[in-house]
Write a protein that holds these residues in place. Structure first.
Motif, PDB file in Angstrom:
ATOM      1  N   ALA A   1       0.824  -1.212   0.000  1.00 22.66           N
ATOM      2  CA  ALA A   1       0.000   0.000   0.000  1.00 22.66           C
ATOM      3  C   ALA A   1       0.856   1.260   0.000  1.00 22.66           C
ATOM      4  CB  ALA A   1      -0.944  -0.006   1.204  1.00 22.66           C
ATOM      5  N   GLU A   2       1.977   1.248   0.725  1.00 22.44           N
ATOM      6  CA  GLU A   2       2.846   2.419   0.779  1.00 22.44           C
ATOM      7  C   GLU A   2       3.438   2.719  -0.604  1.00 22.44           C
ATOM      8  OE1 GLU A   2       5.772   1.980   3.792  1.00 22.44           O
ATOM      9  OE2 GLU A   2       4.328   2.088   5.453  1.00 22.44           O
ATOM     10  N   LYS A   3       3.824   1.687  -1.308  1.00 22.95           N
ATOM     11  CA  LYS A   3       4.356   1.874  -2.657  1.00 22.95           C
ATOM     12  C   LYS A   3       3.277   2.441  -3.589  1.00 22.95           C
ATOM     13  CE  LYS A   3       6.629  -0.577  -6.439  1.00 22.95           C
ATOM     14  NZ  LYS A   3       7.117  -1.885  -6.944  1.00 22.95           N
ATOM     15  N   ALA A   4       2.057   1.935  -3.458  1.00 22.45           N
ATOM     16  CA  ALA A   4       0.949   2.430  -4.277  1.00 22.45           C
ATOM     17  C   ALA A   4       0.698   3.911  -4.017  1.00 22.45           C
ATOM     18  CB  ALA A   4      -0.319   1.619  -3.991  1.00 22.45           C
ATOM     19  N   ILE A   5       0.755   4.318  -2.742  1.00 18.94           N
ATOM     20  CA  ILE A   5       0.554   5.731  -2.386  1.00 18.94           C
ATOM     21  C   ILE A   5       1.662   6.590  -2.978  1.00 18.94           C
ATOM     22  CG2 ILE A   5       0.545   7.353  -0.450  1.00 18.94           C
ATOM     23  CD1 ILE A   5      -0.930   5.222   1.180  1.00 18.94           C
ATOM     24  N   GLU A   6       2.893   6.106  -2.934  1.00 17.87           N
ATOM     25  CA  GLU A   6       4.013   6.862  -3.505  1.00 17.87           C
ATOM     26  C   GLU A   6       3.843   7.060  -5.014  1.00 17.87           C
ATOM     27  OE1 GLU A   6       7.572   4.837  -2.514  1.00 17.87           O
ATOM     28  OE2 GLU A   6       7.467   5.292  -0.359  1.00 17.87           O
ATOM     29  N   ILE A   7       3.402   6.010  -5.698  1.00 13.03           N
ATOM     30  CA  ILE A   7       3.192   6.102  -7.154  1.00 13.03           C
ATOM     31  C   ILE A   7       2.105   7.121  -7.475  1.00 13.03           C
ATOM     32  CG2 ILE A   7       2.361   4.832  -9.173  1.00 13.03           C
ATOM     33  CD1 ILE A   7       3.692   2.330  -7.951  1.00 13.03           C
ATOM     34  N   ILE A   8       1.007   7.067  -6.730  1.00  9.03           N
ATOM     35  CA  ILE A   8      -0.103   7.986  -6.976  1.00  9.03           C
ATOM     36  C   ILE A   8       0.323   9.434  -6.720  1.00  9.03           C
ATOM     37  CG2 ILE A   8      -2.413   8.652  -6.209  1.00  9.03           C
ATOM     38  CD1 ILE A   8      -2.896   5.656  -5.590  1.00  9.03           C
ATOM     39  N   LYS A   9       1.054   9.660  -5.619  1.00 11.72           N
ATOM     40  CA  LYS A   9       1.518  11.019  -5.316  1.00 11.72           C
ATOM     41  C   LYS A   9       2.451  11.542  -6.399  1.00 11.72           C
ATOM     42  CE  LYS A   9       1.068  11.070  -0.264  1.00 11.72           C
ATOM     43  NZ  LYS A   9       1.796  11.186   1.027  1.00 11.72           N
ATOM     44  N   ARG A  10       3.304  10.668  -6.920  1.00 12.54           N
ATOM     45  CA  ARG A  10       4.237  11.093  -7.980  1.00 12.54           C
ATOM     46  C   ARG A  10       3.477  11.504  -9.232  1.00 12.54           C
ATOM     47  NH1 ARG A  10       6.169   8.227 -12.034  1.00 12.54           N
ATOM     48  NH2 ARG A  10       5.641   6.206 -11.060  1.00 12.54           N
ATOM     49  N   LEU A  11       2.461  10.738  -9.606  1.00 14.79           N
ATOM     50  CA  LEU A  11       1.673  11.072 -10.790  1.00 14.79           C
ATOM     51  C   LEU A  11       0.940  12.402 -10.616  1.00 14.79           C
ATOM     52  CD1 LEU A  11       0.167   7.559 -11.637  1.00 14.79           C
ATOM     53  CD2 LEU A  11       1.943   8.789 -12.903  1.00 14.79           C
ATOM     54  N   ILE A  12       0.459  12.644  -9.405  1.00 14.46           N
ATOM     55  CA  ILE A  12      -0.222  13.919  -9.135  1.00 14.46           C
ATOM     56  C   ILE A  12       0.766  15.079  -9.250  1.00 14.46           C
ATOM     57  CG2 ILE A  12      -1.462  15.263  -7.393  1.00 14.46           C
ATOM     58  CD1 ILE A  12      -2.570  12.603  -6.321  1.00 14.46           C
ATOM     59  N   ASP A  13       1.944  14.912  -8.678  1.00 10.60           N
ATOM     60  CA  ASP A  13       2.960  15.976  -8.731  1.00 10.60           C
ATOM     61  C   ASP A  13       3.380  16.277 -10.164  1.00 10.60           C
ATOM     62  OD1 ASP A  13       2.957  16.252  -5.990  1.00 10.60           O
ATOM     63  OD2 ASP A  13       4.636  14.862  -5.674  1.00 10.60           O
ATOM     64  N   GLU A  14       3.400  15.261 -11.021  1.00 12.80           N
ATOM     65  CA  GLU A  14       3.853  15.451 -12.400  1.00 12.80           C
ATOM     66  C   GLU A  14       2.787  16.088 -13.294  1.00 12.80           C
ATOM     67  OE1 GLU A  14       4.961  11.573 -13.644  1.00 12.80           O
ATOM     68  OE2 GLU A  14       6.880  11.554 -12.552  1.00 12.80           O
ATOM     69  N   HIS A  15       1.527  16.048 -12.862  1.00  8.02           N
ATOM     70  CA  HIS A  15       0.465  16.589 -13.725  1.00  8.02           C
ATOM     71  C   HIS A  15       0.451  18.113 -13.637  1.00  8.02           C
ATOM     72  CE1 HIS A  15      -3.389  17.219 -15.685  1.00  8.02           C
ATOM     73  NE2 HIS A  15      -3.369  15.946 -16.044  1.00  8.02           N
ATOM     74  N   PRO A  16       0.450  18.830 -14.766  1.00  6.83           N
ATOM     75  CA  PRO A  16       0.554  20.294 -14.745  1.00  6.83           C
ATOM     76  C   PRO A  16      -0.660  21.005 -14.152  1.00  6.83           C
ATOM     77  CG  PRO A  16       0.139  19.487 -16.980  1.00  6.83           C
ATOM     78  CD  PRO A  16       0.426  18.289 -16.134  1.00  6.83           C
ATOM     79  N   PHE A  17      -1.837  20.374 -14.181  1.00  9.15           N
ATOM     80  CA  PHE A  17      -3.046  21.034 -13.695  1.00  9.15           C
ATOM     81  C   PHE A  17      -3.499  20.535 -12.321  1.00  9.15           C
ATOM     82  CE2 PHE A  17      -3.644  21.756 -18.335  1.00  9.15           C
ATOM     83  CZ  PHE A  17      -3.625  23.145 -18.284  1.00  9.15           C
ATOM     84  N   ALA A  18      -2.765  19.615 -11.724  1.00  7.03           N
ATOM     85  CA  ALA A  18      -3.074  19.177 -10.356  1.00  7.03           C
ATOM     86  C   ALA A  18      -2.449  20.184  -9.392  1.00  7.03           C
ATOM     87  CB  ALA A  18      -2.542  17.779 -10.107  1.00  7.03           C
ATOM     88  N   LEU A  19      -3.276  20.853  -8.602  1.00  6.57           N
ATOM     89  CA  LEU A  19      -2.804  21.956  -7.773  1.00  6.57           C
ATOM     90  C   LEU A  19      -2.009  21.460  -6.562  1.00  6.57           C
ATOM     91  CD1 LEU A  19      -5.981  24.250  -7.763  1.00  6.57           C
ATOM     92  CD2 LEU A  19      -4.013  24.319  -9.311  1.00  6.57           C
ATOM     93  N   LYS A  20      -0.978  22.229  -6.229  1.00  3.75           N
ATOM     94  CA  LYS A  20      -0.187  21.956  -5.016  1.00  3.75           C
ATOM     95  C   LYS A  20      -0.834  22.591  -3.797  1.00  3.75           C
ATOM     96  CE  LYS A  20       2.996  19.955  -7.544  1.00  3.75           C
ATOM     97  NZ  LYS A  20       2.362  20.149  -8.862  1.00  3.75           N
ATOM     98  N   ASN A  21      -1.596  23.644  -4.012  1.00  9.52           N
ATOM     99  CA  ASN A  21      -2.301  24.322  -2.928  1.00  9.52           C
ATOM    100  C   ASN A  21      -3.704  24.690  -3.413  1.00  9.52           C
ATOM    101  OD1 ASN A  21      -2.846  25.611  -0.514  1.00  9.52           O
ATOM    102  ND2 ASN A  21      -1.869  27.532  -1.120  1.00  9.52           N
ATOM    103  N   PRO A  22      -4.747  24.099  -2.841  1.00  5.51           N
ATOM    104  CA  PRO A  22      -4.768  23.161  -1.715  1.00  5.51           C
ATOM    105  C   PRO A  22      -4.032  21.850  -2.044  1.00  5.51           C
ATOM    106  CG  PRO A  22      -6.974  24.035  -2.153  1.00  5.51           C
ATOM    107  CD  PRO A  22      -6.120  24.409  -3.308  1.00  5.51           C
ATOM    108  N   GLU A  23      -3.442  21.288  -1.025  1.00  6.82           N
ATOM    109  CA  GLU A  23      -2.608  20.103  -1.182  1.00  6.82           C
ATOM    110  C   GLU A  23      -3.453  18.856  -1.418  1.00  6.82           C
ATOM    111  OE1 GLU A  23       0.946  17.781   1.305  1.00  6.82           O
ATOM    112  OE2 GLU A  23      -0.137  19.474   2.165  1.00  6.82           O
ATOM    113  N   PRO A  24      -3.030  17.980  -2.346  1.00  3.08           N
ATOM    114  CA  PRO A  24      -3.758  16.715  -2.547  1.00  3.08           C
ATOM    115  C   PRO A  24      -3.579  15.795  -1.349  1.00  3.08           C
ATOM    116  CG  PRO A  24      -1.758  16.754  -3.858  1.00  3.08           C
ATOM    117  CD  PRO A  24      -1.888  18.120  -3.271  1.00  3.08           C
ATOM    118  N   ALA A  25      -4.494  14.855  -1.200  1.00  3.28           N
ATOM    119  CA  ALA A  25      -4.439  13.896  -0.087  1.00  3.28           C
ATOM    120  C   ALA A  25      -4.570  12.485  -0.640  1.00  3.28           C
ATOM    121  CB  ALA A  25      -5.550  14.184   0.923  1.00  3.28           C
TER     122      ALA A  25
END
Length: 279
Positions: A184-208
Motif C-alpha cells: 500500500a505504501e508503494k501504491a501511495i508513492e506512485i499515486i503522489k508522484r503522478l499527481i505531482d507530475e500533472h501540470p493542472f493538479a494543484l499543489k495548494n490546496p494540497e492533494p491527499a
C-alpha cells in the motif's frame, strides 16, 4: 383685488389647480429622470443595452403615468367609473401578467446579484450545462448534450444554483482498491508522484492520498485532488487512467470481488468425510 389663482377656468377647476398639476408632473418627471439615470449607471455593465433601455423606459413612463392619474381629480375629472373599470381590468391583467412581472423582477435581481454569468457551468433543479444568455425574463442554458433549455428567471432566482466554476479550484476524488498482498505504501508513492507530475493538479490546496478502509476484497486508497475549475473534468479523466496503468506496471492490481460459494452436496460430502476420518 382680483384673486388670480382662484379664478375658475371651467367648472370647479381654478388656475391654482392647473398650477398644482403642472408642479406635480414636473416633480414626477424629475424623480423619474433621477431614478432611471441612477439605474443606468448601476446596470450599464451588467445588462445588454437594448434590455436596459427597455426596462428604463418602462420605469420612466410608469412613474409619470402614476403621477398623472393621481392629479386627474384636480382637473375635475371623475375617476370613480374609470377606477371601477380599471380595477376589474387590473385584476384580469394582474393575474395574466403575474408570472411576467415576477420573471422581470427576478431578472433584475439576477443581473444585479450575478450568481451566474454567461459561460458558467451550472446545475439548476437537475438542468446542468453552460449559461448561454441571461435575459430580463429568462435564462438560456445549453446542456452538456447540446439541448436548448429556457428557464424563467423566477425559477432560476428561487432555486438552489450550483455553479461549478464560480470558484477558481474544484476538488475531485477516487477510491482505488488494491490487493491485500500488494504494498500500500508503494501504491501511495506512485499515486503522489503522478499527481505531482500533472501540470493542472494543484499543489495548494494540497492533494491527499491515504488508506481509508480495509474492504472485503481490497485495501481502499482514497485520492483527493484539486484542479482549476475550467480543467477539472479533463484532469479527473486523465489521472484516473494514468494511476491505473502505472500501478499495473509496478505489479499492483485492482482486485476483482471474490466470493466463496458452497454447494449443498459438496458440504454434505465434506461433513461425511470428516465423520469417517474421526472414527
Amino acid at each position: 383685488m382680483i384673486d388670480i389663482l382662484g379664478y375658475r377656468l371651467y367648472q370647479d377647476v381654478t388656475v391654482y389647480d392647473v398650477l398644482f398639476v403642472i408642479v406635480v408632473m414636473a416633480i414626477a418627471t424629475i424623480i423619474a429622470k433621477l431614478i432611471t439615470t441612477n439605474l443606468r449607471r448601476a446596470l450599464i455593465d451588467k445588462m445588454k443595452r437594448d434590455q436596459l433601455e427597455l426596462m428604463l423606459k418602462i420605469i420612466y413612463f410608469g412613474i409619470i403615468a402614476i403621477a398623472f392619474i393621481g392629479v386627474l381629480p384636480a382637473l375635475g375629472l371623475d375617476l370613480s367609473g374609470l377606477l371601477v373599470a380599471g380595477g376589474i381590468a387590473g385584476i384580469v391583467i394582474g393575474f395574466a401578467s403575474q408570472s411576467v412581472v415576477a420573471n422581470l423582477i427576478s431578472g433584475i435581481f439576477l443581473i444585479s446579484e450575478k450568481p451566474i454569468k454567461i459561460g458558467d457551468q451550472i446545475n439548476i433543479e437537475g438542468v446542468a450545462g453552460f449559461v448561454e444568455d441571461v435575459n430580463i425574463l429568462s435564462t438560456i442554458i445549453r446542456t452538456y448534450d447540446g439541448l436548448y433549455v429556457r428557464m424563467p428567471n423566477e425559477k432560476v432566482f428561487t432555486s438552489n444554483i450550483t455553479n461549478y466554476v464560480a470558484h477558481a479550484a474544484r476538488r475531485f476524488e477516487y477510491v482505488i482498491g488494491i490487493r491485500y498482498s500488494d504494498d500500500a505504501e508503494k501504491a501511495i508513492e506512485i499515486i503522489k508522484r503522478l499527481i505531482d507530475e500533472h501540470p493542472f493538479a494543484l499543489k495548494n490546496p494540497e492533494p491527499a492520498v491515504f488508506v481509508d478502509n480495509l474492504g472485503d476484497n481490497s485495501v481502499n486508497i482514497v485520492v483527493k485532488i484539486w484542479a482549476p475549475s475550467t480543467e477539472w473534468y479533463g484532469v479527473k479523466m486523465e489521472l484516473l487512467w494514468k494511476i491505473k496503468t502505472e500501478l499495473e506496471k509496478n505489479g499492483i492490481e485492482i482486485p476483482f470481488p471474490q466470493r466463496v460459494v458452497w454447494f449443498a452436496n459438496e458440504l454434505k460430502a465434506d461433513v461425511n468425510e470428516g465423520k469417517e476420518e474421526g472414527r
